[in-house]
Design a protein around this motif. Sequence first.
Motif, PDB file in Angstrom:
ATOM      1  N   ILE A 231       2.376 -28.167 -85.180  1.00 12.51           N
ATOM      2  CA  ILE A 231       3.118 -27.063 -84.567  1.00 12.51           C
ATOM      3  C   ILE A 231       3.308 -25.939 -85.571  1.00 12.51           C
ATOM      4  N   ARG A 232       3.631 -26.290 -86.835  1.00 14.51           N
ATOM      5  CA  ARG A 232       3.757 -25.262 -87.875  1.00 14.51           C
ATOM      6  C   ARG A 232       2.439 -24.523 -88.066  1.00 14.51           C
TER       7      ARG A 232
ATOM      8  N   GLU B 194       2.036 -22.059 -85.255  1.00 19.35           N
ATOM      9  CA  GLU B 194       2.904 -20.893 -85.420  1.00 19.35           C
ATOM     10  C   GLU B 194       2.348 -19.923 -86.476  1.00 19.35           C
ATOM     11  N   ARG B 195       1.809 -20.480 -87.561  1.00 19.84           N
ATOM     12  CA  ARG B 195       1.213 -19.614 -88.585  1.00 19.84           C
ATOM     13  C   ARG B 195      -0.005 -18.873 -88.043  1.00 19.84           C
TER      14      ARG B 195
ATOM     15  N   GLU C 253       7.211 -17.380 -84.320  1.00 22.85           N
ATOM     16  CA  GLU C 253       7.961 -18.640 -84.291  1.00 22.85           C
ATOM     17  C   GLU C 253       8.125 -19.051 -82.837  1.00 22.85           C
ATOM     18  N   LEU C 254       7.659 -20.269 -82.516  1.00 21.81           N
ATOM     19  CA  LEU C 254       7.678 -20.742 -81.136  1.00 21.81           C
ATOM     20  C   LEU C 254       8.961 -21.501 -80.805  1.00 21.81           C
TER      21      LEU C 254
ATOM     22  N   THR D 156      11.728 -20.197 -78.409  1.00 22.32           N
ATOM     23  CA  THR D 156      12.071 -18.797 -78.621  1.00 22.32           C
ATOM     24  C   THR D 156      11.543 -17.990 -77.432  1.00 22.32           C
TER      25      THR D 156
ATOM     26  N   GLY E 217       7.948 -18.077 -77.581  1.00 23.70           N
ATOM     27  CA  GLY E 217       7.555 -19.427 -77.213  1.00 23.70           C
ATOM     28  C   GLY E 217       7.544 -19.626 -75.713  1.00 23.70           C
TER      29      GLY E 217
ATOM     30  N   PHE F 216       2.101 -28.494 -78.389  1.00 24.48           N
ATOM     31  CA  PHE F 216       3.141 -27.493 -78.166  1.00 24.48           C
ATOM     32  C   PHE F 216       3.852 -27.731 -76.828  1.00 24.48           C
TER      33      PHE F 216
END
Length: 317
Positions: free
Chosen positions: A36-37, A40-41, A46-47, A58, A61, A9
């Motif tokens: 990364i997904r 985020e989950r 959402e980063l 974001t 993030g 990340f």
Amino acid sequence: MELRHLRYFVAVADERSFTHAANRLNIAQSPLSKQIRQLERELGVELFTRTTRSVALTYPGTVFYERANRLLTESDEAAEEARKADRGELGALSLGFTGSATYELLPTLVRAYGDRHPDVALRVQSDMVTPAQVEQLLDGRLDVGVLRPPVAVSGLAVEAIRNERVVALLASRHPATVKSEIDLADLRDDWFISYPDHPPSTMYSIMISACRTAGFTPKIRQTVTDSAALVALVAADMGVALVPASLRHLKVNDATFRPLGSPQLSTALALAYRDTAVSPLVRRFLETARTVVRSRDAVETPTAPEITDDDRPTIGV
């Protein structure tokens, strides 16, 4: 969430590009995007905002980035501290020094060890007689003792590092100070200031044995455990004493040291530590102590009179 997820990340956030981050991490872009997904989950936020041309953090993030950087820094520091501890370069070490070593060896040894291992905290107890050191070594309050053998105690390793002469300590006004060296027999009529006799210390036993060899039994006016007090009492002309030559580094007005012409005496200085498990900290200190003593070229080996069974100390000063 694993540390590798945080590293991935942070790399993407720093590079603002999955491609550049993948190159920096030396992995393929597809697995990086997948990780990364997954992160985020797991977080439920959402980063990054992604377009075909750019990647940006974001607001969640940005908040996560600050904490992630801090965690990675702390994890790196923790890993390095663990490696330093394994090398004996981090922690706290408790040391005990016998009287004469307090005034001669302690400053040089502590300075040398501190220069080599600045992240180790030293807790030094000075002018400790051997019985007190042995007690604290056995119960864990001391890690290493610098003391005078013999020490016949189960559980302790004792390593001699030096032999030094025993000399006469006299008040400066004493008539014998006109001589460059003194025969012990010339002190037969003097009172003596002694190290402890119960249990008999090494220096006490050396004194008793040497005086008997010279044909007399010393008249003991006072026994003391503190080397500075012993020198002060001699300077006050309360008596004479036999002491390790290294005690001359304790400079007191009106006290004078003279070598012994007959008999010639010596005493050992040793390192003592628990023999069950020598920690990296203790091992590094022992290595430094050996090096310091060798570098000072301080080992002397005059012949000492034999100590009889009656005079032999059970534990040293």
